[in-house]
Motif scaffolding. Structure first.
Motif, PDB file in Angstrom:
ATOM      1  N   ASP A 277      -8.117  -1.897  -1.551  1.00 43.66           N
ATOM      2  CA  ASP A 277      -7.805  -2.608  -0.749  1.00 43.66           C
ATOM      3  C   ASP A 277      -7.106  -1.581   0.405  1.00 43.66           C
ATOM      4  O   ASP A 277      -6.308  -1.604   0.044  1.00 43.66           O
ATOM      5  N   ALA A 278      -7.762  -1.936   1.453  1.00 46.61           N
ATOM      6  CA  ALA A 278      -6.878  -1.585   2.962  1.00 46.61           C
ATOM      7  C   ALA A 278      -5.524  -2.311   2.701  1.00 46.61           C
ATOM      8  O   ALA A 278      -4.629  -1.945   2.709  1.00 46.61           O
ATOM      9  N   ASP A 281      -3.297  -1.096  -0.273  1.00 54.93           N
ATOM     10  CA  ASP A 281      -3.632   0.045  -0.820  1.00 54.93           C
ATOM     11  C   ASP A 281      -2.194   0.650  -0.989  1.00 54.93           C
ATOM     12  O   ASP A 281      -2.022   2.459  -1.319  1.00 54.93           O
TER      13      ASP A 281
END
Length: 309
Positions: A277-278, A281
């Motif tokens: 996930d951004a 990450d």
């Protein structure tokens, strides 16, 4: 020798110069993949675990054996975190470059001093690591030390990539120190906050932030919360001071929610390692995300509203 012949020789030399070999890396946990990727973006990295797995307990699957067999470097936590599966994996892979004492095996925990080492450990103490708490990847002070040691190790293994590695090492450190200053500023608001946890997964970061882990849902390290232990926790005098119960995504949520319902507390489930996930990450993003979620609950500290009057 005329210019054309000289130019032809140079071009031929460039053509015949071997390309840099891709570095094959086996990462036991996603946090170490994140650090390797920061130093060697084009490395071929196979990661053994995810944020949805307890790194203490995984199976030495054939795919992991194959990845270990072709690795130039294995980067793991150490401090007995992977003691239940890594030795068997190394043995079955039979990679002569990745063996205890060889440059191809890097243990992050060996690069720093760990909290809570034990001179004597027995089974009655639960899953206690004699070397100390291995969950060091969330410590803003220790991670740069590990990064520097990891960069040195990779340079030793791939000297042809030295310039690029050293440049990215410095860039990473500048970014990390800027983020750490932001975290420190936020920590002033979080200091003195009290939380409940399950295991010491977030322990280094909470300690760095000045947050007290007043309650542990585990009766002993590594043992699942039992009904009798949770019943005893209900009467713990620290309960009224808690702002929330914090657990990792790989842990069973039911004990935390059972206790939370009894004492009217929120439960926050967060990844304890890097994800796809951004928001989480890479390691700096993960720490920022965890701190941001903790800050969300700071207004729930006892007497907090009075202190802001």
């Amino acid at each position: 020798m005329d210019f054309k012949r000289l130019l032809s020789g140079v071009l031929l030399g460039l053509v015949m110069t071997p390309a840099q070999a891709t570095l094959n890396v086996f990462a036991c946990e996603p946090e170490w993949e994140s650090l390797v990727r920061a130093l060697v973006p084009d490395a071929d990295i196979h990661t053994a675990t995810t944020a949805m797995q307890d790194p203490h307990y995984i199976e030495a699957r054939p795919s992991l054996i194959a990845a270990m067999r072709r690795a130039d470097l294995a980067v793991c936590t150490g401090a007995s975190l992977e003691a239940g599966w890594l030795p068997a994996l190394i043995s079955r892979a039979s990679n002569q470059d990745v063996q205890p004492g060889k440059p191809g095996l890097f243990f992050a925990a060996e690069q720093v001093h760990l909290h809570q080492p034990h001179q004597h450990v027995d089974r009655s103490m639960g899953d206690v690591h004699p070397e100390g708490d291995p969950h060091v990847h969330l410590d803003p002070q220790r991670v740069p030390v590990i990064l520097n040691a990891l960069a040195d190790r990779i340079v030793d293994l791939a000297p042809e990539q030295t310039n690029g590695i050293r440049l990215r090492q410095q860039q990473w450190k500048v970014h990390w120190h800027l983020k750490a200053a932001q975290w420190r500023d936020t920590a002033r608001h979080l200091e003195g906050m009290s939380v409940g946890v399950q295991h010491s997964t977030f322990g280094y970061l909470l300690r760095w932030l000045g947050i007290d882990t007043a309650i542990d849902l585990e009766p002993k390290p590594g043992l699942p919360p039992s009904a009798s232990h949770l019943s005893n926790v209900l009467s713990d005098p620290a309960i009224p001071e808690l702002a929330l119960i914090l657990i990792a995504t790989y842990q069973d949520e039911r004990p935390a929610h059972w206790l939370a319902e009894k004492v009217d507390l929120p439960v926050e489930v967060l990844p304890s390692t890097v994800t796809n996930d951004a928001d989480t990450d890479h390691l700096a993003a993960l720490i920022s995300h965890i701190i941001g979620r903790l800050e969300h609950y700071r207004s729930q500290r006892p007497n907090d509203s009075a202190s802001n009057d």
